[in-house]
Each structure stands twice: as structure tokens, then as C-alpha cells.
Design a protein around this motif. Structure first.
Motif, PDB file in Angstrom:
ATOM      1  N   ALA A   1       0.848  -1.191   0.000  1.00 47.82           N
ATOM      2  CA  ALA A   1       0.000   0.000   0.000  1.00 47.82           C
ATOM      3  C   ALA A   1       0.886   1.245   0.000  1.00 47.82           C
ATOM      4  O   ALA A   1       1.922   1.264   0.651  1.00 47.82           O
ATOM      5  CB  ALA A   1      -0.890   0.010   1.237  1.00 47.82           C
ATOM      6  N   TYR A   2       0.451   2.264  -0.731  1.00 47.35           N
ATOM      7  CA  TYR A   2       1.181   3.525  -0.700  1.00 47.35           C
ATOM      8  C   TYR A   2       0.210   4.685  -0.824  1.00 47.35           C
ATOM      9  O   TYR A   2      -0.932   4.530  -1.245  1.00 47.35           O
ATOM     10  CB  TYR A   2       2.256   3.594  -1.796  1.00 47.35           C
ATOM     11  CG  TYR A   2       1.729   3.801  -3.198  1.00 47.35           C
ATOM     12  CD1 TYR A   2       1.565   5.079  -3.727  1.00 47.35           C
ATOM     13  CD2 TYR A   2       1.398   2.717  -4.001  1.00 47.35           C
ATOM     14  CE1 TYR A   2       1.086   5.269  -5.017  1.00 47.35           C
ATOM     15  CE2 TYR A   2       0.924   2.898  -5.296  1.00 47.35           C
ATOM     16  CZ  TYR A   2       0.767   4.172  -5.791  1.00 47.35           C
ATOM     17  OH  TYR A   2       0.295   4.355  -7.060  1.00 47.35           O
ATOM     18  N   ASP A   3       0.673   5.857  -0.419  1.00 45.22           N
ATOM     19  CA  ASP A   3      -0.075   7.101  -0.568  1.00 45.22           C
ATOM     20  C   ASP A   3       0.944   8.229  -0.689  1.00 45.22           C
ATOM     21  O   ASP A   3       2.131   7.966  -0.859  1.00 45.22           O
ATOM     22  CB  ASP A   3      -1.065   7.318   0.591  1.00 45.22           C
ATOM     23  CG  ASP A   3      -0.406   7.449   1.957  1.00 45.22           C
ATOM     24  OD1 ASP A   3       0.732   7.970   2.060  1.00 45.22           O
ATOM     25  OD2 ASP A   3      -1.025   7.035   2.947  1.00 45.22           O
ATOM     26  N   GLU A   4       0.490   9.446  -0.584  1.00 45.73           N
ATOM     27  CA  GLU A   4       1.387  10.600  -0.575  1.00 45.73           C
ATOM     28  C   GLU A   4       1.123  11.459   0.650  1.00 45.73           C
ATOM     29  O   GLU A   4       1.294  12.661   0.623  1.00 45.73           O
ATOM     30  CB  GLU A   4       1.222  11.429  -1.859  1.00 45.73           C
ATOM     31  CG  GLU A   4       1.814  10.766  -3.069  1.00 45.73           C
ATOM     32  CD  GLU A   4       1.724  11.619  -4.315  1.00 45.73           C
ATOM     33  OE1 GLU A   4       0.870  12.514  -4.390  1.00 45.73           O
ATOM     34  OE2 GLU A   4       2.526  11.384  -5.225  1.00 45.73           O
ATOM     35  N   ALA A   5       0.709  10.805   1.729  1.00 47.11           N
ATOM     36  CA  ALA A   5       0.384  11.536   2.959  1.00 47.11           C
ATOM     37  C   ALA A   5       1.171  10.965   4.136  1.00 47.11           C
ATOM     38  O   ALA A   5       0.652  10.846   5.242  1.00 47.11           O
ATOM     39  CB  ALA A   5      -1.115  11.459   3.224  1.00 47.11           C
ATOM     40  N   GLY A   6       2.390  10.562   3.876  1.00 49.42           N
ATOM     41  CA  GLY A   6       3.212  10.022   4.949  1.00 49.42           C
ATOM     42  C   GLY A   6       2.760   8.650   5.437  1.00 49.42           C
ATOM     43  O   GLY A   6       3.129   8.230   6.530  1.00 49.42           O
ATOM     44  N   GLY A   7       1.948   7.976   4.653  1.00 49.48           N
ATOM     45  CA  GLY A   7       1.485   6.639   5.023  1.00 49.48           C
ATOM     46  C   GLY A   7       0.159   6.602   5.749  1.00 49.48           C
ATOM     47  O   GLY A   7      -0.327   5.528   6.093  1.00 49.48           O
ATOM     48  N   MET A   8      -0.462   7.746   5.969  1.00 54.45           N
ATOM     49  CA  MET A   8      -1.700   7.801   6.743  1.00 54.45           C
ATOM     50  C   MET A   8      -2.808   6.941   6.137  1.00 54.45           C
ATOM     51  O   MET A   8      -3.491   6.208   6.854  1.00 54.45           O
ATOM     52  CB  MET A   8      -2.175   9.254   6.852  1.00 54.45           C
ATOM     53  CG  MET A   8      -3.514   9.416   7.539  1.00 54.45           C
ATOM     54  SD  MET A   8      -3.939  11.123   7.944  1.00 54.45           S
ATOM     55  CE  MET A   8      -3.950  11.910   6.360  1.00 54.45           C
ATOM     56  N   PHE A   9      -2.992   6.983   4.835  1.00 50.01           N
ATOM     57  CA  PHE A   9      -4.073   6.218   4.207  1.00 50.01           C
ATOM     58  C   PHE A   9      -3.624   4.798   3.878  1.00 50.01           C
ATOM     59  O   PHE A   9      -4.414   3.858   3.972  1.00 50.01           O
ATOM     60  CB  PHE A   9      -4.596   6.955   2.973  1.00 50.01           C
ATOM     61  CG  PHE A   9      -5.093   8.337   3.322  1.00 50.01           C
ATOM     62  CD1 PHE A   9      -6.215   8.502   4.126  1.00 50.01           C
ATOM     63  CD2 PHE A   9      -4.418   9.460   2.896  1.00 50.01           C
ATOM     64  CE1 PHE A   9      -6.667   9.768   4.476  1.00 50.01           C
ATOM     65  CE2 PHE A   9      -4.864  10.736   3.243  1.00 50.01           C
ATOM     66  CZ  PHE A   9      -5.988  10.890   4.040  1.00 50.01           C
ATOM     67  N   ALA A  10      -2.359   4.635   3.527  1.00 56.67           N
ATOM     68  CA  ALA A  10      -1.813   3.290   3.305  1.00 56.67           C
ATOM     69  C   ALA A  10      -1.887   2.475   4.597  1.00 56.67           C
ATOM     70  O   ALA A  10      -2.157   1.271   4.570  1.00 56.67           O
ATOM     71  CB  ALA A  10      -0.371   3.385   2.808  1.00 56.67           C
ATOM     72  N   ALA A  11      -1.688   3.127   5.723  1.00 57.69           N
ATOM     73  CA  ALA A  11      -1.741   2.431   7.013  1.00 57.69           C
ATOM     74  C   ALA A  11      -3.137   1.881   7.287  1.00 57.69           C
ATOM     75  O   ALA A  11      -3.273   0.830   7.932  1.00 57.69           O
ATOM     76  CB  ALA A  11      -1.314   3.369   8.138  1.00 57.69           C
ATOM     77  N   ARG A  12      -4.151   2.542   6.819  1.00 58.60           N
ATOM     78  CA  ARG A  12      -5.508   2.015   7.015  1.00 58.60           C
ATOM     79  C   ARG A  12      -5.668   0.688   6.284  1.00 58.60           C
ATOM     80  O   ARG A  12      -6.194  -0.274   6.839  1.00 58.60           O
ATOM     81  CB  ARG A  12      -6.573   3.007   6.548  1.00 58.60           C
ATOM     82  CG  ARG A  12      -7.994   2.459   6.791  1.00 58.60           C
ATOM     83  CD  ARG A  12      -9.046   3.488   6.495  1.00 58.60           C
ATOM     84  NE  ARG A  12     -10.380   2.958   6.648  1.00 58.60           N
ATOM     85  CZ  ARG A  12     -11.180   3.177   7.696  1.00 58.60           C
ATOM     86  NH1 ARG A  12     -10.747   3.895   8.720  1.00 58.60           N
ATOM     87  NH2 ARG A  12     -12.391   2.673   7.724  1.00 58.60           N
ATOM     88  N   LEU A  13      -5.224   0.620   5.027  1.00 55.27           N
ATOM     89  CA  LEU A  13      -5.303  -0.642   4.306  1.00 55.27           C
ATOM     90  C   LEU A  13      -4.450  -1.693   5.000  1.00 55.27           C
ATOM     91  O   LEU A  13      -4.875  -2.838   5.153  1.00 55.27           O
ATOM     92  CB  LEU A  13      -4.856  -0.469   2.853  1.00 55.27           C
ATOM     93  CG  LEU A  13      -4.794  -1.762   2.023  1.00 55.27           C
ATOM     94  CD1 LEU A  13      -6.163  -2.457   1.978  1.00 55.27           C
ATOM     95  CD2 LEU A  13      -4.276  -1.465   0.631  1.00 55.27           C
TER      96      LEU A  13
END
Length: 172
Positions: free
Chosen positions: A93-105
């Protein structure tokens, strides 16, 4: 050996063609809910599928269940299967918010007992800066092959650390 926390650019780049790896773009902007999918359409890690925080990683709002309530386990597992995730898949999982949304997945997959899930540590911008490429697509990706996991009936949305010790696809 499955990756269960973080993967770096080199590791991810070495597995972009690996059918056992499923990469998810989890970019989102709370103020502009369509921004993540628009960003995915503009460019994403090659082969990455998009998961929308409001539609794929949360249940519908009822007015009393919070801003991003967890979906039922069966609904979330169906979403994963549609995108080709099976019990042996390595999910990134990846995002561009420091991992905030990837961490949810990451957390939601762990909630289901799927341990082979990791976040891409530096995110898309770093991957691009290292010239690993970007894929551009105007429409949605075709769903991947159906995985072999099945949702476990009767499981609720509330879990503690003692729940979900099996794997996605574990017998009921």
C-alpha cells in the motif's frame, strides 16, 4: 518471506511484474475526496490498483457511525478478491500523505489476518524520483484474478488484538 511492515523502492521495483504482489494506491485528500482517484488516473506505480478511502476502505455512512466506519469483513474481502488479492498475495500500500491512508489498508488486512501486507516506505514521489516509472491510465483498471479467500460469516466490525489471527481465506 512475506513483507509485513515496510518495503523500499528497490524491493518494490524488483516485484512490479510479480503476479504474487498486488500494489494499491491509497492516495486521498479529506477535503477533496475525488483527488486520490484523479491522481491515480494521472499516474501511479505500474500495475497499482486504486482503493478509495470512502468507498473501498469504509462502510456507507448512516449518520451515526462516524466519518470512515469499517466495512463488514465480507464486503472488504469481496473488494480484495475483485482486485486479485488471494491468501498468498503480498500486498503493498502507498499514498502521498506520509502513510496515513496506506496504514488504514495495512491495518484492515491485518484485521482480516492477512500478514503479507506492507507499506511502501517512501511513497510514489520517491519512486518516481528514482526513475522507476509511472503508469498513466484514464479509466479504472480491469479487476485482477479472483483470489481464493472467503469471508468468514458472523464476524463483526469491532476487533481487539486477539481477533483475526487466521489468514484471508482460512477455513471458517
Amino acid at each position: 518471506m512475506p513483507h509485513s511492515t515496510l518495503v523500499d523502492c528497490g524491493t518494490l521495483a524488483g516485484h512490479l511484474e510479480d503476479p504474487g504482489w498486488v500494489v494499491f494506491d491509497c492516495r486521498h485528500d479529506l477535503a477533496r475526496p475525488d483527488a486520490g482517484q484523479q491522481a491515480w488516473r494521472a499516474g501511479h506505480i505500474p500495475g497499482a490498483r486504486f482503493l478509495h478511502l470512502d468507498h473501498d476502505l469504509a462502510a456507507p455512512l448512516t449518520g451515526t457511525n462516524g466519518r470512515h466506519p469499517l466495512p463488514e469483513a465480507t464486503v472488504f474481502e469481496q473488494t480484495l478478491r475483485r482486485h486479485g488479492v488471494g491468501s498468498t498475495s503480498q500486498v503493498i500500500a502507498y499514498d502521498e500523505a506520509g502513510g496515513m491512508f496506506a496504514a488504514r489498508l495495512w491495518w484492515m488486512l491485518r484485521w482480516l489476518g492477512h500478514e503479507a501486507v506492507a507499506a511502501h516506505r517512501p511513497g510514489l514521489a520517491t519512486l518516481l524520483a528514482r526513475r522507476h516509472g509511472v503508469q498513466r491510465r484514464r479509466g479504472a483498471l480491469e479487476p485482477g484474478a479472483v483470489g481464493d479467500e472467503s469471508a468468514r460469516e458472523g464476524e463483526g466490525q469491532h476487533r481487539d488484538t486477539g481477533d483475526g489471527r487466521g489468514h484471508v481465506g482460512a477455513p471458517k
